[in-house]
Design a protein around this motif. Structure first.
Motif, PDB file in Angstrom:
ATOM      1  N   GLY A  19       0.844  -1.188   0.000  1.00  0.00           N
ATOM      2  CA  GLY A  19       0.000   0.000   0.000  1.00  0.00           C
ATOM      3  C   GLY A  19       0.884   1.243   0.000  1.00  0.00           C
ATOM      4  O   GLY A  19       1.745   1.408  -0.865  1.00  0.00           O
ATOM      5  N   LYS A  20       0.706   2.096   1.000  1.00  0.00           N
ATOM      6  CA  LYS A  20       1.516   3.303   1.101  1.00  0.00           C
ATOM      7  C   LYS A  20       2.706   3.130   2.040  1.00  0.00           C
ATOM      8  O   LYS A  20       3.456   4.086   2.279  1.00  0.00           O
ATOM      9  N   THR A  21       2.869   1.913   2.563  1.00  0.00           N
ATOM     10  CA  THR A  21       3.942   1.668   3.529  1.00  0.00           C
ATOM     11  C   THR A  21       5.152   1.066   2.827  1.00  0.00           C
ATOM     12  O   THR A  21       5.090  -0.071   2.349  1.00  0.00           O
ATOM     13  N   PRO A  22       6.264   1.789   2.757  1.00  0.00           N
ATOM     14  CA  PRO A  22       7.460   1.231   2.118  1.00  0.00           C
ATOM     15  C   PRO A  22       7.976   0.018   2.887  1.00  0.00           C
ATOM     16  O   PRO A  22       7.968  -0.009   4.117  1.00  0.00           O
ATOM     17  N   ALA A  23       8.424  -0.997   2.131  1.00  0.00           N
ATOM     18  CA  ALA A  23       8.940  -2.217   2.758  1.00  0.00           C
ATOM     19  C   ALA A  23      10.392  -2.495   2.374  1.00  0.00           C
ATOM     20  O   ALA A  23      11.154  -3.025   3.175  1.00  0.00           O
ATOM     21  N   LEU A  24      10.769  -2.166   1.151  1.00  0.00           N
ATOM     22  CA  LEU A  24      12.152  -2.298   0.704  1.00  0.00           C
ATOM     23  C   LEU A  24      12.624  -0.949   0.189  1.00  0.00           C
ATOM     24  O   LEU A  24      11.910  -0.274  -0.551  1.00  0.00           O
TER      25      LEU A  24
END
Length: 241
Positions: A19-24
């Motif tokens: 979604g809007k949450t960066p993970a990498l």
């Protein structure tokens, strides 16, 4: 320590978000043909996300992934499987109300030859004799170790050139975990390149040649497995000792 100059898998500056949450955040990983490479780090560091991005299960926000010289970033997951990459996911995701044989057959869904499927299944039973004993048993009734064996065997039914393994020893006894590690070595000895995610750092470094250390969606170190095992400061700082 750097990977050899011509990687079979190359992922550069990978950004992925849920979604809007960066993970990498700009992760780069290279794997050479025939290697076992581990991705290690704490829970939530982005290791499994990286595998999902490589196998086409997650879209890239930016960055490039090439497999055997061909771009695969954004390619559909089934096409990535057909190109020679198989993904054995965390928590196994076997079909519990189907038998061992039915689970294995689904792993070979791209193969149209019954004879070839049968020969691949025979190889699976040679690697995992307990699966042969339980071939008609519902997968959901297997022990945790047997389910992990089935998940790996199912992934190998597509005859991949590279196997993405996510937490293969999770929840297993030390004895069964060692059996799984031995199978990973055997698979690799027969020409399958392995990219391994493992929460158990010592298990990962015991089987891998190199490792990338992940922290909060970034790679903060890339070293030989032996040098990481010999560096207590890195183990304590990033990997919980």
């Amino acid at each position: 320590m750097s990977a050899p100059t011509q990687p079979i898998l190359a992922a550069y500056d990978i950004h992925v978000a849920y979604g809007k949450t960066p993970a990498l955040h700009g992760v780069s990983v290279e794997v050479a043909p025939g290697e076992i490479v581990a991705l290690i780090g704490a829970n939530g560091a982005g290791k499994s996300t990286m595998l999902r991005a490589i196998s086409g299960l997650l879209p890239l926000s930016s960055g490039t992934i090439t497999w055997n010289g061909n771009p695969v970033g954004g390619v559909a997951a089934d096409r990535i499987v057909s190109s020679g990459i198989a993904h054995c996911p965390e928590e196994r995701h076997i079909w519990p109300v189907m038998t061992v044989v039915e689970n294995l057959a689904l792993g070979a869904y791209l193969c149209r030859s019954r004879e070839l499927v049968a020969s691949r299944m025979e190889l699976a039973f040679e690697r995992f004799p307990r699966l042969r004993e339980r071939r008609g048993q519902l997968a959901g009734t297997l022990s945790g170790g047997e389910q992990q064996m089935l998940a790996i065997a199912r992934a190998l039914m597509s005859e991949p050139r590279m196997l993405l393994l996510d937490e293969p020893s999770l929840g297993l006894s030390p004895r069964v975990a060692q059996e799984i590690l031995d199978v990973i070595r055997e698979i690799n000895a027969h020409g399958v390149t392995v990219l391994l995610v493992e929460q158990n750092v010592h298990n990962a470094l015991a089987v891998a040649e190199r490792a990338y250390v992940f922290e909060t969606g970034r790679v903060i170190a890339e070293r030989s497995a032996a040098s990481l095992l010999d560096d207590p400061q890195v183990l304590a700082a990033y990997l919980g000792g």
